[in-house]
Design a protein around this motif. Sequence first.
Motif, PDB file in Angstrom:
ATOM      1  N   THR A 168      16.318   8.557 -22.374  1.00 43.68           N
ATOM      2  CA  THR A 168      15.512   9.781 -22.386  1.00 43.68           C
ATOM      3  C   THR A 168      16.009  10.757 -23.447  1.00 43.68           C
ATOM      4  O   THR A 168      15.218  11.370 -24.169  1.00 43.68           O
ATOM      5  CB  THR A 168      15.547  10.454 -20.999  1.00 43.68           C
ATOM      6  OG1 THR A 168      15.063   9.539 -20.004  1.00 43.68           O
ATOM      7  CG2 THR A 168      14.672  11.698 -20.988  1.00 43.68           C
TER       8      THR A 168
ATOM      9  N   ASP B 211      15.086   9.356 -26.900  1.00 43.64           N
ATOM     10  CA  ASP B 211      13.646   9.521 -27.116  1.00 43.64           C
ATOM     11  C   ASP B 211      13.312  10.957 -27.496  1.00 43.64           C
ATOM     12  O   ASP B 211      12.505  11.210 -28.404  1.00 43.64           O
ATOM     13  CB  ASP B 211      12.874   9.137 -25.854  1.00 43.64           C
ATOM     14  CG  ASP B 211      12.884   7.639 -25.603  1.00 43.64           C
ATOM     15  OD1 ASP B 211      13.336   6.886 -26.493  1.00 43.64           O
ATOM     16  OD2 ASP B 211      12.440   7.211 -24.515  1.00 43.64           O
ATOM     17  N   LYS B 212      13.953  11.899 -26.793  1.00 42.88           N
ATOM     18  CA  LYS B 212      13.674  13.313 -27.036  1.00 42.88           C
ATOM     19  C   LYS B 212      14.203  13.753 -28.398  1.00 42.88           C
ATOM     20  O   LYS B 212      13.518  14.468 -29.140  1.00 42.88           O
ATOM     21  CB  LYS B 212      14.307  14.155 -25.932  1.00 42.88           C
ATOM     22  CG  LYS B 212      14.019  15.650 -26.066  1.00 42.88           C
ATOM     23  CD  LYS B 212      14.632  16.417 -24.899  1.00 42.88           C
ATOM     24  CE  LYS B 212      14.345  17.916 -25.034  1.00 42.88           C
ATOM     25  NZ  LYS B 212      14.950  18.677 -23.896  1.00 42.88           N
TER      26      LYS B 212
ATOM     27  N   ARG C  44       8.944   9.047 -27.962  1.00 41.03           N
ATOM     28  CA  ARG C  44       7.846   8.945 -27.013  1.00 41.03           C
ATOM     29  C   ARG C  44       6.519   9.358 -27.641  1.00 41.03           C
ATOM     30  O   ARG C  44       5.462   8.864 -27.257  1.00 41.03           O
ATOM     31  CB  ARG C  44       8.129   9.833 -25.798  1.00 41.03           C
ATOM     32  CG  ARG C  44       9.129   9.245 -24.823  1.00 41.03           C
ATOM     33  CD  ARG C  44       8.504   8.147 -23.987  1.00 41.03           C
ATOM     34  NE  ARG C  44       9.417   7.636 -22.976  1.00 41.03           N
ATOM     35  CZ  ARG C  44       9.080   6.729 -22.082  1.00 41.03           C
ATOM     36  NH1 ARG C  44       7.854   6.226 -22.075  1.00 41.03           N
ATOM     37  NH2 ARG C  44       9.962   6.296 -21.207  1.00 41.03           N
TER      38      ARG C  44
ATOM     39  N   THR D 189       9.605   3.723 -26.438  1.00 38.14           N
ATOM     40  CA  THR D 189      10.793   4.238 -25.788  1.00 38.14           C
ATOM     41  C   THR D 189      11.996   3.441 -26.264  1.00 38.14           C
ATOM     42  O   THR D 189      11.856   2.288 -26.686  1.00 38.14           O
ATOM     43  CB  THR D 189      10.691   4.149 -24.253  1.00 38.14           C
ATOM     44  OG1 THR D 189      11.828   4.798 -23.659  1.00 38.14           O
ATOM     45  CG2 THR D 189      10.648   2.702 -23.776  1.00 38.14           C
TER      46      THR D 189
END
Length: 210
Positions: free
Chosen positions: A164, A167-168, A173, A178
Amino acid sequence: MALHTRDGGLVMPNAWDDLSALMLADAGFEAIATSSAALAATLGRSDGRHEVTRGEHLEHARLLGRLTGLPVNGDFEDGYGDTPEDVAATVEAAVEFGTIILTTRADVPDSHLEAVFTKERADGRFPDPSKQELEQTYMAVGLTMMAAAELGVEATPLEGFDPTSVDKAFKIRESGHTTTVLLALGYPDPERVYTTPISRFDADQLFTFI
């Protein structure tokens, strides 16, 4: 043909260069195969676009056969032709070069891929649907590492990270993807001394030759 018609299975690994072919022969395999994807990766080219010429594929297959003395299954992309006559010419050339079998791979339409994925899901091959995509991702990782090794570049796959966060940070995303695995590429520092002990089992504890 006898290898295919006898009782029991035939394990025929893919070799990507002369050294890997000799290692596979030394391990006791009775036949080897070329791989258009692996050959293209070792040359830093793309597979399936004829960036590796038919002649280069043929020479590669003949080299592996001459070095090992084993039957060679030749993977020559799409057969180098849009017509049966073109593909037949490739087959004839392969026979002249001493390649035993020719395999061809045509362009795969989306409808066929969807049918394959549907069948795999129905058969329970991937109880977790996300694992279905991971298979192709890790194949790409393996080929990238082989290409890096050929260029003298160190490559280390990394897991255990927070997808996460990655991805950020890179807005992955937003592209509809991903993060699955990270691959670190670089050169070792010749001035740095690595003192951390490396712990590995002996080869005879890891491999069983049959």
